[in-house]
Motif scaffolding. Structure first.
Motif, mmCIF file in Angstrom:
data_model
loop_
_atom_site.group_PDB
_atom_site.id
_atom_site.type_symbol
_atom_site.label_atom_id
_atom_site.label_comp_id
_atom_site.label_asym_id
_atom_site.label_seq_id
_atom_site.Cartn_x
_atom_site.Cartn_y
_atom_site.Cartn_z
ATOM 1 N N LEU A 162 29.859 45.572 34.422
ATOM 2 C CA LEU A 162 31.304 45.800 34.360
ATOM 3 C C LEU A 162 31.742 46.203 32.957
ATOM 4 O O LEU A 162 32.616 47.064 32.796
ATOM 5 C CB LEU A 162 32.065 44.555 34.822
ATOM 6 C CG LEU A 162 31.885 44.160 36.290
ATOM 7 C CD1 LEU A 162 32.566 42.823 36.569
ATOM 8 C CD2 LEU A 162 32.402 45.244 37.214
ATOM 9 N N TYR A 203 36.667 37.480 38.831
ATOM 10 C CA TYR A 203 36.548 38.267 37.599
ATOM 11 C C TYR A 203 37.844 39.001 37.346
ATOM 12 O O TYR A 203 38.555 39.340 38.215
ATOM 13 C CB TYR A 203 35.405 39.270 37.748
ATOM 14 C CG TYR A 203 34.051 38.598 37.872
ATOM 15 C CD1 TYR A 203 33.234 38.465 36.783
ATOM 16 C CD2 TYR A 203 33.643 38.061 39.094
ATOM 17 C CE1 TYR A 203 32.001 37.838 36.887
ATOM 18 C CE2 TYR A 203 32.409 37.429 39.202
ATOM 19 C CZ TYR A 203 31.599 37.328 38.103
ATOM 20 O OH TYR A 203 30.394 36.696 38.229
ATOM 21 N N LEU A 219 28.467 41.011 34.684
ATOM 22 C CA LEU A 219 29.392 41.162 33.551
ATOM 23 C C LEU A 219 28.962 42.294 32.627
ATOM 24 O O LEU A 219 29.802 43.042 32.127
ATOM 25 C CB LEU A 219 29.508 39.856 32.778
ATOM 26 C CG LEU A 219 30.285 38.749 33.472
ATOM 27 C CD1 LEU A 219 30.176 37.450 32.691
ATOM 28 C CD2 LEU A 219 31.746 39.144 33.648
ATOM 29 N N VAL A 238 36.993 46.472 36.002
ATOM 30 C CA VAL A 238 36.749 45.360 36.922
ATOM 31 C C VAL A 238 37.571 45.635 38.173
ATOM 32 O O VAL A 238 38.796 45.720 38.106
ATOM 33 C CB VAL A 238 37.178 44.008 36.309
ATOM 34 C CG1 VAL A 238 36.985 42.893 37.324
ATOM 35 C CG2 VAL A 238 36.408 43.723 35.033
ATOM 36 N N LEU A 240 37.894 40.793 42.726
ATOM 37 C CA LEU A 240 36.447 40.582 42.705
ATOM 38 C C LEU A 240 36.172 39.073 42.679
ATOM 39 O O LEU A 240 36.264 38.416 41.648
ATOM 40 C CB LEU A 240 35.841 41.266 41.474
ATOM 41 C CG LEU A 240 34.349 41.475 41.446
ATOM 42 C CD1 LEU A 240 33.867 42.247 42.670
ATOM 43 C CD2 LEU A 240 33.947 42.190 40.182
ATOM 44 N N SER A 242 25.549 36.586 37.561
ATOM 45 C CA SER A 242 26.883 36.779 37.002
ATOM 46 C C SER A 242 26.804 37.441 35.629
ATOM 47 O O SER A 242 27.593 38.339 35.314
ATOM 48 C CB SER A 242 27.605 35.432 36.899
ATOM 49 O OG SER A 242 28.882 35.604 36.338
#
Length: 100
Positions: A74, A100, A71, A80, A84, A67
């Motif tokens: 992104l 997200y 992040l 984003v 998602l 994750s």
């Protein structure tokens, strides 16, 4: 095609004379993944819980390490995609969703 084979998290809080230590260990195996949570408060004996999940439940799993990587990607792209959502494992070791 990235895959989490093993992940370990450790958190320690120093609250005066009462430290709290939490550990999470995730390991991939033939049938899925096992998550082991350990909690130790002060000088007490550690408490342990273990959860196992099959691959069918974990399709698209986004553990915390992955994750953080997502992040960053992104953030670099400044976008984003809508909707998602991934399966994840919460702080207690249970299966949940992360959006997200």
């Amino acid at each position: 095609q990235l895959e989490t084979l093993e992940q370990e998290e450790q958190e320690r809080l120093e609250l005066r004379a009462h430290p709290v230590e939490k550990r999470t260990h995730m390991v991939s195996h033939q049938h899925g993944m096992t998550v082991t949570k350990t909690l130790r408060e002060g000088e007490a004996e550690p408490q342990c819980w273990s959860f196992s999940y099959g691959w069918d439940e974990l399709q698209g799993l986004m553990p915390e390490g992955a994750s953080l990587l997502l992040l960053r990607v992104l953030a670099c792209r400044w976008a984003v995609p809508p909707g998602l959502i991934f399966p994840a494992i919460d702080t207690e070791g249970h299966l949940c969703t992360s959006s997200y």
